[in-house]
Motif scaffolding. Structure first.
Motif, mmCIF file in Angstrom:
data_model
loop_
_atom_site.group_PDB
_atom_site.id
_atom_site.type_symbol
_atom_site.label_atom_id
_atom_site.label_comp_id
_atom_site.label_asym_id
_atom_site.label_seq_id
_atom_site.Cartn_x
_atom_site.Cartn_y
_atom_site.Cartn_z
ATOM 1 N N GLU A 109 -6.324 71.835 98.215
ATOM 2 C CA GLU A 109 -6.823 70.897 97.205
ATOM 3 C C GLU A 109 -5.750 70.618 96.150
ATOM 4 O O GLU A 109 -5.612 69.492 95.677
ATOM 5 N N ASP A 110 -4.998 71.658 95.791
ATOM 6 C CA ASP A 110 -3.889 71.453 94.859
ATOM 7 C C ASP A 110 -2.830 70.548 95.486
ATOM 8 O O ASP A 110 -2.254 69.675 94.814
ATOM 9 N N ALA A 111 -2.581 70.773 96.792
ATOM 10 C CA ALA A 111 -1.601 69.945 97.503
ATOM 11 C C ALA A 111 -2.073 68.495 97.543
ATOM 12 O O ALA A 111 -1.276 67.565 97.367
ATOM 13 N N ARG A 112 -3.371 68.304 97.764
ATOM 14 C CA ARG A 112 -3.906 66.939 97.835
ATOM 15 C C ARG A 112 -3.772 66.229 96.488
ATOM 16 O O ARG A 112 -3.394 65.055 96.425
ATOM 17 N N LYS A 113 -4.073 66.930 95.411
ATOM 18 C CA LYS A 113 -3.984 66.327 94.077
ATOM 19 C C LYS A 113 -2.549 65.893 93.774
ATOM 20 O O LYS A 113 -2.294 64.778 93.318
ATOM 21 N N GLU A 114 -1.607 66.784 94.060
ATOM 22 C CA GLU A 114 -0.200 66.460 93.810
ATOM 23 C C GLU A 114 0.252 65.329 94.723
ATOM 24 O O GLU A 114 1.011 64.444 94.320
ATOM 25 N N TYR A 115 -0.201 65.355 95.975
ATOM 26 C CA TYR A 115 0.152 64.329 96.954
ATOM 27 C C TYR A 115 -0.308 62.950 96.469
ATOM 28 O O TYR A 115 0.455 61.981 96.511
ATOM 29 N N LEU A 116 -1.549 62.852 96.030
ATOM 30 C CA LEU A 116 -2.093 61.565 95.586
ATOM 31 C C LEU A 116 -1.384 61.049 94.347
ATOM 32 O O LEU A 116 -1.312 59.837 94.116
ATOM 33 N N ASP A 117 -0.837 61.955 93.562
ATOM 34 C CA ASP A 117 -0.075 61.544 92.380
ATOM 35 C C ASP A 117 1.291 60.976 92.755
ATOM 36 O O ASP A 117 1.900 60.242 91.965
ATOM 37 N N CYS A 118 1.781 61.334 93.949
ATOM 38 C CA CYS A 118 3.148 60.978 94.337
ATOM 39 C C CYS A 118 3.243 59.874 95.392
ATOM 40 O O CYS A 118 4.216 59.102 95.395
ATOM 41 N N ILE A 119 2.275 59.785 96.282
ATOM 42 C CA ILE A 119 2.385 58.866 97.415
ATOM 43 C C ILE A 119 2.260 57.405 96.950
ATOM 44 O O ILE A 119 1.581 57.104 95.969
ATOM 45 N N LYS A 120 2.932 56.509 97.649
ATOM 46 C CA LYS A 120 2.848 55.076 97.366
ATOM 47 C C LYS A 120 2.104 54.367 98.486
ATOM 48 O O LYS A 120 1.971 54.905 99.592
ATOM 49 N N ILE A 121 1.670 53.158 98.230
ATOM 50 C CA ILE A 121 0.989 52.393 99.274
ATOM 51 C C ILE A 121 2.027 51.629 100.118
ATOM 52 O O ILE A 121 3.139 51.365 99.663
ATOM 53 N N LEU A 122 1.626 51.307 101.342
ATOM 54 C CA LEU A 122 2.479 50.554 102.251
ATOM 55 C C LEU A 122 2.184 49.064 102.156
ATOM 56 O O LEU A 122 2.980 48.241 102.598
ATOM 57 N N GLY A 123 1.021 48.721 101.602
ATOM 58 C CA GLY A 123 0.664 47.318 101.471
ATOM 59 C C GLY A 123 0.197 46.704 102.776
ATOM 60 O O GLY A 123 0.568 45.572 103.117
ATOM 61 N N LEU A 124 -0.630 47.473 103.525
ATOM 62 C CA LEU A 124 -1.101 46.990 104.828
ATOM 63 C C LEU A 124 -2.126 45.869 104.667
ATOM 64 O O LEU A 124 -2.879 45.847 103.705
#
Length: 311
Positions: free
Chosen positions: A296-311
């Protein structure tokens, strides 16, 4: 299937080699690593030095072996991989007193003389280029594989091993069950990835009884070659690379997405131990004994960092 070659474990004429392979298998060594160990040791003892026992091998024999590999035109890193398999065998036997006739590791001595070549990041390996390539792809299956590669940094072989029951989309995770070193990792995914997978599931072939997520139109497993070709074609169409391009700095492959993901996460400030966990780095086991990663900690940090691809 052609890409299942790595699941073959080769028998050896030396009992000590077979025991080494069996023990490695029993302790969770991956199929790919077992294949590498057994294949290299068979070639070394059956083809290169059929008249030698493991205890009779010296540094000079290993050096002669490297010369043979060099004559075959193998790269520096490929020669290292062969020697690493040989060295792993000798290292294992030396730690077990019952093999008292093996007193040294001749492969380790030669391995020190072959430095690993670390290539620089391709100049086309950017998030923008990766996103452009994915948007160009029209086949739903190949497009979804590429999304998973870009959004998790996993290897293409790991993505193609995902099964239907590995999808934990309601919770925001996907299980990668065939990671390097034989381990499994539950990695976070964002809403864009979840939607891409859900859309693909409507077009996923239902003929056959395979529970793998990514299947061909005939209901068979998908090969890495198919994904590689799809990424290359889209990269050419978008102008990211030229057709026939073989220069490293201008080449975009499925594995390039691993570089793209890693660079993005580092630039976004993701903690190193969480990045290693998501990437499934084989060298992170020692660190993770002391730095446990909560998903869950990994998911929170991941969502803060990941960008969208614009699909």
């Amino acid at each position: 299937m052609a890409d299942d070659w790595y699941k073959t474990v080769y028998e050896n004429k030396h009992d000590v080699v077979n025991e080494f392979i069996r023990k490695k298998q029993s302790t969770g060594c991956s199929h790919r690593t077992l294949n590498s160990y057994s294949r290299t040791l068979k070639k070394f003892f059956h083809e290169q030095f059929p008249n030698l026992t493991p205890s009779e091998v010296t540094v000079r024999h290993v050096e002669d072996y490297v010369v043979t590999l060099d004559q075959r035109g193998l790269s520096q890193n490929t020669k290292r991989r062969y020697l690493e398999s040989l060295s792993a065998f000798y290292d294992w036997t030396m730690k077990r007193p019952r093999f008292e006739d093996i007193t040294g590791n001749p492969a380790a001595v030669v391995l020190e003389d072959i430095p690993k070549k670390i290539r620089e990041r391709p100049d086309c390996a950017t998030w923008e280029n990766g996103a452009k390539i994915i948007r160009e792809m029209t086949d739903p299956r190949n497009k979804t594989v590429a999304v998973l590669l870009a959004k998790t940094g996993c290897r293409v072989s790991e993505a193609l091993e995902v099964k239907m029951d590995d999808l934990m989309l309601d919770e925001g995770f996907v299980r990668l069950r065939e990671r390097k070193g034989g381990k499994q990792t539950v990695v976070p995914v964002d809403e864009e990835t979840i939607q891409a997978i859900e859309r693909f599931k409507f077009t996923r072939p239902t003929n056959g009884n395979s529970d793998y997520l990514f299947l061909s139109i005939r209901g068979n497993r998908v090969s890495k070659t198919q994904v590689q070709r799809a990424v290359k074609d889209a990269a050419v169409e978008t102008g990211v690379m030229d057709r026939g391009e073989d220069r490293f700095h201008k080449k975009f492959t499925p594995h390039t997405y691993r570089t793209v993901f890693t660079t993005l996460m580092r630039n976004q400030g993701m903690k190193q131990h969480i990045l290693r966990y998501i990437r499934g780095d084989a060298a992170s086991e020692t660190m993770d004994i002391y730095t446990r990663v909560d998903r869950e900690d990994a998911r929170k940090e991941y969502l803060d960092c990941i960008k969208i691809l614009g699909l």
